[in-house]
Design a protein around this motif. Structure first.
Motif, PDB file in Angstrom:
ATOM      1  N   SER A 188       0.810  -1.213   0.000  1.00  0.00           N
ATOM      2  CA  SER A 188       0.000   0.000   0.000  1.00  0.00           C
ATOM      3  C   SER A 188       0.847   1.267   0.000  1.00  0.00           C
ATOM      4  O   SER A 188       0.362   2.332  -0.380  1.00  0.00           O
ATOM      5  N   GLY A 208       0.109   0.414  -4.268  1.00  0.00           N
ATOM      6  CA  GLY A 208      -1.274   0.627  -3.855  1.00  0.00           C
ATOM      7  C   GLY A 208      -1.724   2.076  -3.884  1.00  0.00           C
ATOM      8  O   GLY A 208      -2.935   2.347  -3.943  1.00  0.00           O
ATOM      9  N   THR A 225      -2.402  -3.766  -5.012  1.00  0.00           N
ATOM     10  CA  THR A 225      -0.966  -3.577  -4.793  1.00  0.00           C
ATOM     11  C   THR A 225      -0.123  -4.362  -5.792  1.00  0.00           C
ATOM     12  O   THR A 225       1.055  -4.639  -5.540  1.00  0.00           O
TER      13      THR A 225
END
Lengths: 119, 110
Positions: free
Chosen positions: B26, B30, B70
């Protein structure tokens, strides 16, 4: 035509220093962020350092442990990398690459300058 | 150990298709755009894909990119011998304040 030409590489002993330069032509250098990226023999690309267009924001890879310093001279359209306390693991082809901002790709790269650290 | 994970190699016959995956987190893929680079030994890396799925002018539509969560993927269709190269994914990582790359994937045309 955009051109980035690196220079300053060579053979240096462990513990020594080198200063790499990157001469930029064909675009408004002072408007672009710049990066140094290296590739050790047989390895992938490793990002080294970033400097913003004005030089006020600078980042380094953690692995460098404070040994390298990036700088730029917008009046001379040039990017620099001062490398101190060089180690064998710093042996690599060093590229300079331009970037519009940190969310954009490194859209133009030079052909690299080879740094060899060996006794 | 690269922050982004790619397979070391993929291969296929001429005319076939290959896909290269790039897995992150993330703090990088992401929440940021992904770029893909083609790198031939002794040459400057070249951008194939930027902003996850856009091609710079001059890059043929045989090359495509996508992103989900991701992970990102590079696709190459109509494989040619000239496509033999190393391919890297890259993006910005907010936690590291760094450009991060995958370890690279070598494409071999059988």
């Amino acid at each position: 035509e955009v051109q980035l030409v690196e220079s300053g590489g060579g053979l240096v002993q462990p513990g020594g220093s080198l200063r790499l330069s990157c001469a930029a032509t064909g675009f408004p250098f002072s408007s672009y962020q710049m990066n140094w990226v290296r590739q050790a023999p047989g390895k992938g690309l490793e990002w080294v350092s970033y400097i913003s267009s004005s030089g006020t924001s600078i980042y380094y890879a953690d692995s460098l442990q404070g040994r390298f310093t990036i700088s730029r001279d917008n009046a001379k359209n040039s990017l620099y990398l001062q490398m101190n306390s060089l180690r064998a693991e710093d042996t690599a082809l060093y590229y300079c690459a331009r970037q519009w901002n940190y969310q954009n790709p490194l859209d133009y790269w030079g052909h690299g300058t080879l740094v060899t650290v060996s006794s | 150990q690269s922050v982004l994970t790619q397979p070391p190699s993929v291969s296929a016959a001429p005319g076939q298709k290959v896909t290269i995956s790039c897995s992150g987190s993330s703090s990088n893929i992401g929440n940021n755009y992904v770029s893909w680079y083609q790198h031939l030994p002794g040459t400057a890396p070249k951008v194939l894909i930027y902003d996850n799925n856009k091609r710079p002018s001059g890059i043929p539509d045989r090359f495509s990119g996508s992103k989900s969560g991701t992970s990102a993927t590079l696709g190459i269709t109509g494989l040619q011998t000239g496509d033999e190269a190393d391919y890297f994914c890259g993006t910005w990582d907010y936690s590291l304040s760094a450009v991060v790359f995958g370890g690279g994937t070598k494409v071999t045309v059988l």
